[in-house]
Design a protein around this motif. Structure first.
Motif, PDB file in Angstrom:
ATOM      1  N   PRO A 117      44.977  42.977  36.414  1.00  0.00           N
ATOM      2  CA  PRO A 117      44.883  41.525  36.214  1.00  0.00           C
ATOM      3  C   PRO A 117      44.803  40.790  37.549  1.00  0.00           C
ATOM      4  O   PRO A 117      45.429  41.198  38.535  1.00  0.00           O
ATOM      5  N   LEU A 118      44.024  39.729  37.575  1.00  0.00           N
ATOM      6  CA  LEU A 118      43.894  38.949  38.797  1.00  0.00           C
ATOM      7  C   LEU A 118      45.157  38.132  39.061  1.00  0.00           C
ATOM      8  O   LEU A 118      45.780  37.633  38.123  1.00  0.00           O
ATOM      9  N   PRO A 119      45.562  37.988  40.321  1.00  0.00           N
ATOM     10  CA  PRO A 119      46.695  37.120  40.641  1.00  0.00           C
ATOM     11  C   PRO A 119      46.415  35.683  40.216  1.00  0.00           C
ATOM     12  O   PRO A 119      45.266  35.279  40.030  1.00  0.00           O
ATOM     13  N   ALA A 120      47.479  34.902  40.105  1.00  0.00           N
ATOM     14  CA  ALA A 120      47.345  33.526  39.609  1.00  0.00           C
ATOM     15  C   ALA A 120      46.961  32.533  40.699  1.00  0.00           C
ATOM     16  O   ALA A 120      46.771  31.356  40.416  1.00  0.00           O
ATOM     17  N   ALA A 121      46.845  32.972  41.955  1.00  0.00           N
ATOM     18  CA  ALA A 121      46.549  32.058  43.061  1.00  0.00           C
ATOM     19  C   ALA A 121      45.242  31.309  42.825  1.00  0.00           C
ATOM     20  O   ALA A 121      44.305  31.843  42.240  1.00  0.00           O
ATOM     21  N   ASP A 122      45.206  30.044  43.258  1.00  0.00           N
ATOM     22  CA  ASP A 122      44.011  29.218  43.077  1.00  0.00           C
ATOM     23  C   ASP A 122      43.858  28.284  44.289  1.00  0.00           C
ATOM     24  O   ASP A 122      44.724  27.437  44.500  1.00  0.00           O
ATOM     25  N   LEU A 124      41.627  31.862  44.707  1.00  0.00           N
ATOM     26  CA  LEU A 124      42.054  33.245  44.867  1.00  0.00           C
ATOM     27  C   LEU A 124      41.248  33.922  45.981  1.00  0.00           C
ATOM     28  O   LEU A 124      40.046  34.085  45.846  1.00  0.00           O
ATOM     29  N   ALA A 142      37.014  38.594  33.837  1.00  0.00           N
ATOM     30  CA  ALA A 142      38.191  37.868  34.306  1.00  0.00           C
ATOM     31  C   ALA A 142      37.864  36.824  35.361  1.00  0.00           C
ATOM     32  O   ALA A 142      38.679  35.935  35.632  1.00  0.00           O
ATOM     33  N   ARG A 146      37.489  31.098  37.262  1.00  0.00           N
ATOM     34  CA  ARG A 146      38.388  31.218  38.398  1.00  0.00           C
ATOM     35  C   ARG A 146      37.720  30.728  39.676  1.00  0.00           C
ATOM     36  O   ARG A 146      36.531  30.975  39.908  1.00  0.00           O
ATOM     37  N   GLN A 199      33.036  29.225  42.300  1.00  0.00           N
ATOM     38  CA  GLN A 199      33.238  29.946  41.046  1.00  0.00           C
ATOM     39  C   GLN A 199      32.035  30.831  40.731  1.00  0.00           C
ATOM     40  O   GLN A 199      30.892  30.502  41.068  1.00  0.00           O
TER      41      GLN A 199
END
Length: 232
Positions: A117-122, A124, A142, A146, A199
């Motif tokens: 799963p990708l980290p939640a950082a935004d 990223l 995924a 993002r 994106q």
């Protein structure tokens, strides 16, 4: 003759050893090998210097005992020093657009079934190679929606431009290139380093064709200095 031979061998080994030590003690080794291989480069340089001292010591021993065997070093042997002198005087740059044009976006033959799963950082921060793999092989898509940040150097292909990165597993000989087309922003100078935030533009893949180059819709493009280690 032996004195000339031993001395010549010692000179060749010492030149190679000093060059290896210089490469290992500076960031120059990052142009050729992975960072963890630095200690191998240093060890090789040190051993070559020890061998050169051993040749000189053996030569002294033979002189003391009056032995003079061996043959002079032929000119062809001295030519072995030419590549070392070239590297010493004109250090090559890190791999760049030449590799990118020929080895770009090589993906596994079989689809990858699972991604972490990708980290939640935004936004990223992502490696260009990870972004390409996700865009081409992640069935969960995924990346959709993002915002990511990609760092690399600029390459051109026709009217399009790409943020590109070279990756090596062991050394520069096995290098591969990863590139992502950047849309919605003017192209910076070719070979300059940039940080692109944007994106992923999802596309419907053609199962009968090779995966297309992934595209990122840029929200911002920032110029930057080349990193210390230019490979992923």
């Amino acid at each position: 003759m032996a004195a000339v031979t031993r001395a010549a061998q010692a000179v060749m080994l010492s030149v190679l050893g000093i060059l290896m030590l210089r490469i290992g003690l500076t960031d120059e080794h990052l142009r050729y090998v992975q960072p963890w291989m630095r200690w191998g480069v240093l060890a090789t340089g040190a051993l070559l210097l020890l061998f050169s001292l051993a040749y000189l010591w053996a030569d002294d021993e033979q002189e003391q005992h009056g032995h003079h065997d061996g043959h002079p070093v032929p000119l062809s042997a001295w030519l072995l020093l030419a590549p070392s002198l070239v590297v010493a005087l004109v250090a090559p740059q890190a791999l760049g657009e030449y590799v990118a044009e020929r080895r770009a976006n090589v993906t596994p033959a079989a689809p990858i079934a699972y991604f972490e799963p990708l980290p939640a950082a935004d936004p990223l921060p992502m490696k260009v190679s990870d972004f390409v793999s996700r865009a081409q092989l992640d069935t969960e898509q995924a990346l959709t929606g993002r915002t990511v940040t990609l760092t690399g150097f600029v390459t051109r292909e026709g009217d399009a431009w790409h943020v590109t990165r070279i990756g090596i597993n062991c050394c520069a000989a096995d290098a591969l290139a990863w590139k992502v087309e950047v849309a919605g922003a003017d192209a910076p100078a070719e070979r300059s380093w940039v940080r692109v935030t944007g994106q992923w533009r999802a596309v419907t893949p053609d199962p009968t064709a090779s995966p297309p180059t992934p595209i990122v819709e840029a929200a911002s493009v920032t110029s930057m200095e080349a990193p210390r280690n230019q490979y992923e």
